[in-house]
Design a protein around this motif. Structure first.
Motif, PDB file in Angstrom:
ATOM      1  N   THR A   1       0.809  -1.225   0.000  1.00 41.39           N
ATOM      2  CA  THR A   1       0.000   0.000   0.000  1.00 41.39           C
ATOM      3  C   THR A   1       0.840   1.271   0.000  1.00 41.39           C
ATOM      4  O   THR A   1       0.286   2.373   0.024  1.00 41.39           O
ATOM      5  N   GLU A   2       2.160   1.138  -0.007  1.00 43.78           N
ATOM      6  CA  GLU A   2       3.035   2.312  -0.015  1.00 43.78           C
ATOM      7  C   GLU A   2       4.392   1.928  -0.581  1.00 43.78           C
ATOM      8  O   GLU A   2       4.728   0.754  -0.650  1.00 43.78           O
ATOM      9  N   PHE A   3       5.160   2.945  -0.982  1.00 41.24           N
ATOM     10  CA  PHE A   3       6.528   2.674  -1.395  1.00 41.24           C
ATOM     11  C   PHE A   3       7.426   3.823  -0.964  1.00 41.24           C
ATOM     12  O   PHE A   3       6.989   4.960  -0.808  1.00 41.24           O
ATOM     13  N   MET A   4       8.693   3.483  -0.748  1.00 37.42           N
ATOM     14  CA  MET A   4       9.678   4.483  -0.346  1.00 37.42           C
ATOM     15  C   MET A   4      10.333   5.057  -1.594  1.00 37.42           C
ATOM     16  O   MET A   4      10.544   4.346  -2.579  1.00 37.42           O
ATOM     17  N   PHE A   5      10.646   6.354  -1.552  1.00 41.99           N
ATOM     18  CA  PHE A   5      11.361   6.988  -2.645  1.00 41.99           C
ATOM     19  C   PHE A   5      12.361   7.984  -2.076  1.00 41.99           C
ATOM     20  O   PHE A   5      12.328   8.293  -0.885  1.00 41.99           O
ATOM     21  N   THR A   6      13.260   8.443  -2.925  1.00 37.93           N
ATOM     22  CA  THR A   6      14.270   9.414  -2.498  1.00 37.93           C
ATOM     23  C   THR A   6      14.226  10.642  -3.389  1.00 37.93           C
ATOM     24  O   THR A   6      13.754  10.587  -4.521  1.00 37.93           O
TER      25      THR A   6
ATOM     26  N   ARG B   1       9.141   9.628   7.542  1.00 39.67           N
ATOM     27  CA  ARG B   1       9.429   8.864   8.758  1.00 39.67           C
ATOM     28  C   ARG B   1      10.903   9.011   9.110  1.00 39.67           C
ATOM     29  O   ARG B   1      11.769   8.773   8.277  1.00 39.67           O
ATOM     30  N   LYS B   2      11.148   9.404  10.344  1.00 42.47           N
ATOM     31  CA  LYS B   2      12.521   9.528  10.846  1.00 42.47           C
ATOM     32  C   LYS B   2      12.984   8.168  11.339  1.00 42.47           C
ATOM     33  O   LYS B   2      12.316   7.531  12.157  1.00 42.47           O
TER      34      LYS B   2
ATOM     35  N   MET C   1      19.764  10.522  12.692  1.00 44.35           N
ATOM     36  CA  MET C   1      18.382  10.355  12.263  1.00 44.35           C
ATOM     37  C   MET C   1      18.289  10.741  10.794  1.00 44.35           C
ATOM     38  O   MET C   1      18.815  11.780  10.388  1.00 44.35           O
ATOM     39  N   LYS C   2      17.662   9.901  10.018  1.00 43.52           N
ATOM     40  CA  LYS C   2      17.489  10.212   8.606  1.00 43.52           C
ATOM     41  C   LYS C   2      16.017  10.086   8.248  1.00 43.52           C
ATOM     42  O   LYS C   2      15.279   9.329   8.877  1.00 43.52           O
ATOM     43  N   SER C   3      15.605  10.858   7.257  1.00 47.43           N
ATOM     44  CA  SER C   3      14.201  10.860   6.836  1.00 47.43           C
ATOM     45  C   SER C   3      13.998   9.918   5.663  1.00 47.43           C
ATOM     46  O   SER C   3      14.741   9.987   4.677  1.00 47.43           O
ATOM     47  N   ASN C   4      13.022   9.039   5.796  1.00 46.61           N
ATOM     48  CA  ASN C   4      12.604   8.199   4.685  1.00 46.61           C
ATOM     49  C   ASN C   4      11.255   8.712   4.209  1.00 46.61           C
ATOM     50  O   ASN C   4      10.379   9.025   5.004  1.00 46.61           O
ATOM     51  N   LEU C   5      11.095   8.806   2.896  1.00 50.84           N
ATOM     52  CA  LEU C   5       9.876   9.330   2.291  1.00 50.84           C
ATOM     53  C   LEU C   5       9.067   8.181   1.693  1.00 50.84           C
ATOM     54  O   LEU C   5       9.614   7.350   0.963  1.00 50.84           O
TER      55      LEU C   5
END
Length: 138
Positions: A70-75, A114-115, A124-128
Protein backbone atom coordinates in the motif's frame (compact mmCIF):
# COMPACT_ATOMS: atom_id res chain seq x y z
CA UNK A 1 -12.15 11.53 -37.69
CA UNK A 2 -9.70 9.92 -40.10
CA UNK A 3 -6.84 12.11 -38.89
CA UNK A 4 -7.58 11.34 -35.22
CA UNK A 5 -7.92 7.63 -35.99
CA UNK A 6 -4.56 7.65 -37.79
CA UNK A 7 -3.03 9.29 -34.72
CA UNK A 8 -4.36 6.44 -32.59
CA UNK A 9 -2.77 3.98 -35.03
CA UNK A 10 0.56 5.85 -34.86
CA UNK A 11 0.48 5.83 -31.05
CA UNK A 12 -0.16 2.09 -31.02
CA UNK A 13 -3.50 2.46 -29.24
CA UNK A 14 -5.36 0.85 -32.17
CA UNK A 15 -3.99 -2.11 -34.10
CA UNK A 16 -5.00 -3.20 -37.59
CA UNK A 17 -5.95 -6.89 -37.83
CA UNK A 18 -6.77 -8.15 -41.33
CA UNK A 19 -9.97 -6.26 -42.29
CA UNK A 20 -10.66 -4.91 -38.79
CA UNK A 21 -9.14 -2.87 -35.98
CA UNK A 22 -8.48 -3.77 -32.37
CA UNK A 23 -8.53 -1.24 -29.55
CA UNK A 24 -5.59 -1.72 -27.22
CA UNK A 25 -6.71 -1.76 -23.58
CA UNK A 26 -4.26 -0.03 -21.27
CA UNK A 27 -3.56 -1.97 -18.09
CA UNK A 28 -3.48 0.15 -14.92
CA UNK A 29 0.07 -1.00 -14.04
CA UNK A 30 1.35 -0.20 -17.54
CA UNK A 31 -0.26 3.18 -18.17
CA UNK A 32 -2.38 5.69 -16.37
CA UNK A 33 -5.05 7.93 -17.82
CA UNK A 34 -5.10 11.34 -16.19
CA UNK A 35 -8.20 13.55 -16.51
CA UNK A 36 -7.88 16.71 -18.60
CA UNK A 37 -8.69 18.97 -15.61
CA UNK A 38 -5.80 17.46 -13.64
CA UNK A 39 -3.36 17.95 -16.51
CA UNK A 40 -4.60 21.50 -17.08
CA UNK A 41 -3.91 22.47 -13.45
CA UNK A 42 -0.48 20.86 -13.57
CA UNK A 43 0.43 22.60 -16.84
CA UNK A 44 -0.93 25.98 -15.76
CA UNK A 45 0.36 25.94 -12.19
CA UNK A 46 3.62 24.08 -12.49
CA UNK A 47 6.40 23.04 -14.80
CA UNK A 48 6.87 19.89 -16.83
CA UNK A 49 9.10 18.70 -13.97
CA UNK A 50 6.05 18.50 -11.70
CA UNK A 51 4.17 16.52 -14.32
CA UNK A 52 7.10 14.11 -14.76
CA UNK A 53 7.37 13.55 -11.01
CA UNK A 54 3.60 13.12 -10.62
CA UNK A 55 3.37 10.56 -13.45
CA UNK A 56 6.39 8.67 -12.06
CA UNK A 57 4.85 8.53 -8.56
CA UNK A 58 1.42 7.60 -9.96
CA UNK A 59 2.82 4.69 -11.97
CA UNK A 60 5.02 3.48 -9.08
CA UNK A 61 2.03 3.65 -6.74
CA UNK A 62 -0.18 1.57 -9.06
CA UNK A 63 2.65 -0.95 -9.48
CA UNK A 64 2.98 -1.11 -5.69
CA UNK A 65 -0.76 -1.75 -5.28
CA UNK A 66 -0.65 -4.52 -7.88
CA UNK A 67 2.09 -6.23 -5.87
CA UNK A 68 -0.11 -6.22 -2.76
CA UNK A 69 1.57 -3.33 -0.92
CA UNK A 70 0.00 0.00 0.00
CA UNK A 71 3.04 2.31 -0.02
CA UNK A 72 6.53 2.67 -1.40
CA UNK A 73 9.68 4.48 -0.35
CA UNK A 74 11.36 6.99 -2.65
CA UNK A 75 14.27 9.41 -2.50
CA UNK A 76 14.89 12.94 -3.66
CA UNK A 77 17.75 11.54 -5.76
CA UNK A 78 15.33 9.31 -7.70
CA UNK A 79 13.07 12.27 -8.44
CA UNK A 80 16.02 14.47 -9.43
CA UNK A 81 17.10 11.78 -11.88
CA UNK A 82 13.57 11.59 -13.34
CA UNK A 83 13.59 15.31 -14.19
CA UNK A 84 17.27 15.45 -15.15
CA UNK A 85 18.74 17.69 -12.47
CA UNK A 86 21.89 17.05 -10.47
CA UNK A 87 21.40 14.75 -7.51
CA UNK A 88 24.68 15.97 -6.01
CA UNK A 89 23.46 19.55 -5.56
CA UNK A 90 21.56 19.96 -2.28
CA UNK A 91 19.95 23.19 -3.47
CA UNK A 92 18.01 21.11 -6.01
CA UNK A 93 16.22 19.56 -3.01
CA UNK A 94 14.14 22.76 -2.87
CA UNK A 95 12.82 22.09 -6.37
CA UNK A 96 11.74 18.56 -5.44
CA UNK A 97 10.33 19.65 -2.08
CA UNK A 98 8.29 22.46 -3.69
CA UNK A 99 6.86 20.10 -6.31
CA UNK A 100 5.93 17.50 -3.70
CA UNK A 101 4.34 20.18 -1.51
CA UNK A 102 2.14 21.45 -4.35
CA UNK A 103 1.18 17.94 -5.49
CA UNK A 104 0.18 17.11 -1.92
CA UNK A 105 -1.73 20.38 -1.34
CA UNK A 106 -3.86 19.85 -4.45
CA UNK A 107 -4.63 16.30 -3.33
CA UNK A 108 -2.73 14.29 -5.95
CA UNK A 109 -0.29 12.57 -3.58
CA UNK A 110 0.12 11.79 0.11
CA UNK A 111 3.72 11.76 1.38
CA UNK A 112 4.63 10.31 4.77
CA UNK A 113 8.01 11.32 6.22
CA UNK A 114 9.43 8.86 8.76
CA UNK A 115 12.52 9.53 10.85
CA UNK A 116 14.68 6.44 11.20
CA UNK A 117 18.00 6.08 13.00
CA UNK A 118 20.90 5.11 10.75
CA UNK A 119 22.34 1.93 12.36
CA UNK A 120 25.89 2.82 11.27
CA UNK A 121 26.14 6.49 12.23
CA UNK A 122 23.35 6.84 14.77
CA UNK A 123 22.09 9.89 12.87
CA UNK A 124 18.38 10.36 12.26
CA UNK A 125 17.49 10.21 8.61
CA UNK A 126 14.20 10.86 6.84
CA UNK A 127 12.60 8.20 4.68
CA UNK A 128 9.88 9.33 2.29
CA UNK A 129 6.88 7.14 1.50
CA UNK A 130 4.01 7.61 -0.92
CA UNK A 131 0.91 6.30 0.82
CA UNK A 132 -1.74 7.47 -1.63
CA UNK A 133 -1.97 8.85 -5.17
CA UNK A 134 -5.02 10.22 -6.93
CA UNK A 135 -5.47 10.80 -10.65
CA UNK A 136 -7.84 13.73 -10.26
CA UNK A 137 -8.07 17.03 -8.46
CA UNK A 138 -11.17 17.34 -6.29
Amino acid sequence: VSKKFNTLLELGLVKEIEDAYELIVLEKDLASLVPLKTLRVLVNAMSENAISIYIYLLNRYYATLSSGKTEFMFTFSQLKEIIGISSNTRSNNYIINDILTILEKIGLIKVDVRKIEDPYSGDMKSNLYITNVSNSIE
